[in-house]
Design an enzyme around this catalytic site. Structure first.
Site, mmCIF file in Angstrom:
data_model
loop_
_atom_site.group_PDB
_atom_site.id
_atom_site.type_symbol
_atom_site.label_atom_id
_atom_site.label_comp_id
_atom_site.label_asym_id
_atom_site.label_seq_id
_atom_site.Cartn_x
_atom_site.Cartn_y
_atom_site.Cartn_z
ATOM 1 C CB CYS A 1 -0.934 -0.001 1.208
ATOM 2 S SG CYS A 1 -2.219 -1.273 1.155
ATOM 3 C CB ALA A 2 4.148 2.104 1.346
#
Length: 371
Positions: A139-140
């Site tokens: 998700c980063a």
């Protein structure tokens, strides 16, 4: 400083209300009626109204192996990413042959040749384009990808970079797994792609008034642009078992600790203050916050840790409600929404953030242009 010329997020065409997804997924995941009731409760509390899936809902019952799901990922993910790239390049007034560097990120499928190679052929990028494929940022990846694009442009200030993120989270559904993590994921994550075009400081399009060939003044459209000022990465020790994948024969099974919001609450403020302090700023000086729509508790944790108002995370809530957590694509969707909606004056700082396996935090300090 590098300059963000355009941001485009694209969602697949199969759109379903959360209730319809719950009804279809529950029999696949939870065979025990009591666990199915828990799944329905988790779906209702996910902060999601609808999601956009890469396949018709009825086709997911037949996807039960890594090979089957990954084949869909390569085929459909490439098409969705291509659409995002074409939209972003057109909005920036940049021809495919003018792209010098591509950073591609995903964590929901694998490909070799990598997606950047597949996209290069489809888009018509140059044969000497520099490529940086990435898997594992999770998700980063959207925030980390923007940071690494900025790093590249610091060393190649005359270049144009293309950041592309694609995530088909629906393909990671684990049949017959009624663990809390899988049930939460089945109600939270959605599918999508996003692309960002960024110019280095010495490129003609890095000027706020720039107009290149075929690019009328303001060709980035009604959407505002932004400069990338600085970035910061952080790894939180002792958290490698809190977020990520367990790779199975049936595909990617999510590892998702209920303690993740608490981890962010314990560390995030110091990281943000550290980044801002290097530029003579404090959180109170920042009118725009671009927060990864990781889920209601993640958004709450960021809001509370930084002392933000609910209005500061409005676009994150909207992205979550309208598309679910799009993994690496999420923060780029929130960025596009923020550039459309923010009333902050030109020159105002903005902080973009996302969180991934590690547990990691990726921060980007932006300066807004236009109004």
């Amino acid at each position: 400083m590098s300059r963000v010329l355009s941001v485009e997020a694209v969602l697949p065409g199969h759109t379903y209300a959360q209730e319809a997804i719950t009804a279809a997924v529950a029999p696949l995941v939870a065979h025990d009626p009591a666990r199915a009731a828990v799944l329905r409760r988790l779906h209702r509390s996910a902060g999601v109204d609808e999601r956009h899936l890469v396949l018709p809902l009825e086709e997911y019952a037949g996807l039960q192996s890594m090979g089957a799901t990954n084949a869909v990922f390569v085929r459909e993910g490439t098409l969705l990413a291509e659409e995002a790239c074409r939209r972003a390049l057109a909005a920036a007034g940049v021809e495919p042959g003018e792209v010098d560097h591509v950073f591609a990120t995903s964590v929901t499928g694998v490909a070799a040749p990598s997606l950047d190679v597949l996209l290069s052929e489809r888009l018509g990028l140059r044969g000497d384009v520099r490529r940086t494929p990435s898997f594992g940022l999770g998700c980063a990846g959207g925030a980390g990808g923007l940071g690494r694009v900025h790093d590249h442009l610091l060393g190649h200030p005359g270049d144009v970079s293309l950041l592309v993120a694609v995530e088909l989270c629906s393909l990671t559904l684990q049949h017959g797994d009624d663990s809390a993590a899988n049930m939460v994921a089945s109600g939270l994550f959605g599918d999508g792609a996003a692309a960002v075009v960024v110019a280095g400081a010495d490129h003609p399009l890095a000027r706020a008034d720039a107009a290149g060939p075929g690019r009328p003044a303001g060709a980035a459209g009604a959407r505002r642009t932004a400069q990338v000022v600085d970035t910061r990465s952080a790894l939180y020790p002792g958290t490698t078992d809190a977020l990520g994948w367990e790779v199975r024969d049936t595909g990617f099974a999510i590892v998702l600790s209920a303690d993740l919001p608490d981890l962010l609450g314990a560390h995030l403020l110091a990281d943000v203050k550290g980044l801002l302090a290097e530029h003579g700023l404090t959180p109170a000086d920042v009118p725009a916050w671009v927060v990864h729509a990781g889920g209601p508790r993640v958004i709450d944790a960021v809001r509370d840790a930084l002392g933000l108002a609910e209005d500061d995370v409005r676009e994150s809530r909207a992205s979550l409600a309208g598309a679910g957590n799009l993994s690496s694509v999420s923060v780029l969707d929130v960025l596009a929404r923020t550039l459309d909606a923010s009333g902050a004056p030109a020159g105002a700082p903005a902080v973009l953030m996302a969180f991934g396996p590690g547990v990691s935090c990726e921060l980007v300090l932006l300066r807004l242009e236009g109004s």
